[in-house]
Design an enzyme around this catalytic site. Structure first.
Site, PDB file in Angstrom:
ATOM      1  N   HIS A  29      62.097  35.349  34.727  1.00 41.89           N
ATOM      2  CA  HIS A  29      62.586  34.018  34.362  1.00 41.89           C
ATOM      3  C   HIS A  29      64.103  34.080  34.210  1.00 41.89           C
ATOM      4  O   HIS A  29      64.671  35.155  33.977  1.00 41.89           O
ATOM      5  CB  HIS A  29      61.957  33.553  33.052  1.00 41.89           C
TER       6      HIS A  29
ATOM      7  N   CYS B 290      60.009  29.619  27.338  1.00 42.55           N
ATOM      8  CA  CYS B 290      58.570  29.818  27.161  1.00 42.55           C
ATOM      9  C   CYS B 290      58.360  30.876  26.071  1.00 42.55           C
ATOM     10  O   CYS B 290      59.316  31.445  25.553  1.00 42.55           O
ATOM     11  CB  CYS B 290      57.938  30.263  28.474  1.00 42.55           C
TER      12      CYS B 290
ATOM     13  N   CYS C  90      59.929  34.342  26.957  1.00 42.15           N
ATOM     14  CA  CYS C  90      61.387  34.356  26.823  1.00 42.15           C
ATOM     15  C   CYS C  90      61.806  34.224  25.365  1.00 42.15           C
ATOM     16  O   CYS C  90      62.747  34.899  24.928  1.00 42.15           O
ATOM     17  CB  CYS C  90      61.999  33.256  27.676  1.00 42.15           C
TER      18      CYS C  90
ATOM     19  N   GLU D 195      66.095  33.276  31.812  1.00 42.32           N
ATOM     20  CA  GLU D 195      66.552  33.859  30.550  1.00 42.32           C
ATOM     21  C   GLU D 195      66.463  35.383  30.571  1.00 42.32           C
ATOM     22  O   GLU D 195      67.379  36.072  30.123  1.00 42.32           O
ATOM     23  CB  GLU D 195      65.709  33.353  29.370  1.00 42.32           C
TER      24      GLU D 195
END
Length: 158
Positions: free
Chosen positions: A62, A92, A95, A64
């Site tokens: 992701h 999410c 993360c 992040e």
């Protein structure tokens, strides 16, 4: 990364969120969900990332996570103390957990994620008193622009 910026916090937040939105565009160019993130410390860009789970064949890639991995290398520390993470979509749970473990000081996100958001939309991991680190979280900066980019992306895919 040599970009440096240190005006008032509101102006700085807008500047870095625009940078994160440009990184979301990079993700989209690569066929990924358009989410971008950048790590800033002391007004200086430390690292950046964008969604790459498809291209990297990695479910953890992701935006992040990519930004945190790069920042850890630049800062030579797995603790990202004193940093701010700007991201175009609410983190999410994966993360959010990584952000807490990395000891990031602050997260600024653009739009909420009603399906997987872990900063209050679905769950709020950041306010859980069981964790030993508190992250200052704020959302909604450039929310309309980020939501528009995401909706357009998914509309094209249908």
């Amino acid at each position: 990364m040599s970009e440096h910026f240190l005006p008032d916090e509101g102006e700085q937040d807008r500047h870095w969120m625009q940078h994160a939105l440009s990184l979301a565009g990079r993700a989209e160019q690569e066929g990924e969900v358009p989410v971008g993130a950048c790590m800033v410390k002391g007004g200086e860009l430390v690292a950046e990332g964008w969604n790459r789970p498809i291209g990297d064949v990695d479910p953890t890639a992701h935006a992040e996570i990519m930004a945190m991995r790069a920042a850890a290398k630049v800062l030579d520390n797995y603790r990202l103390l004193g940093t701010t993470l700007y991201v175009t979509l609410e983190p999410c749970s994966m993360c959010a957990g990584a952000i807490i473990h990395a000891r990031i000081k602050r997260v600024v996100y653009a739009t909420t994620d009603p399906r997987a958001g872990a900063a209050g939309s679905v769950v709020d991991l950041f306010s859980n008193p069981a964790f030993n680190h508190r992250v200052d979280v704020s959302g909604g900066l450039a929310a309309d622009e980020s939501a528009r980019v995401l909706k357009a992306f998914f509309r094209k895919r249908r």
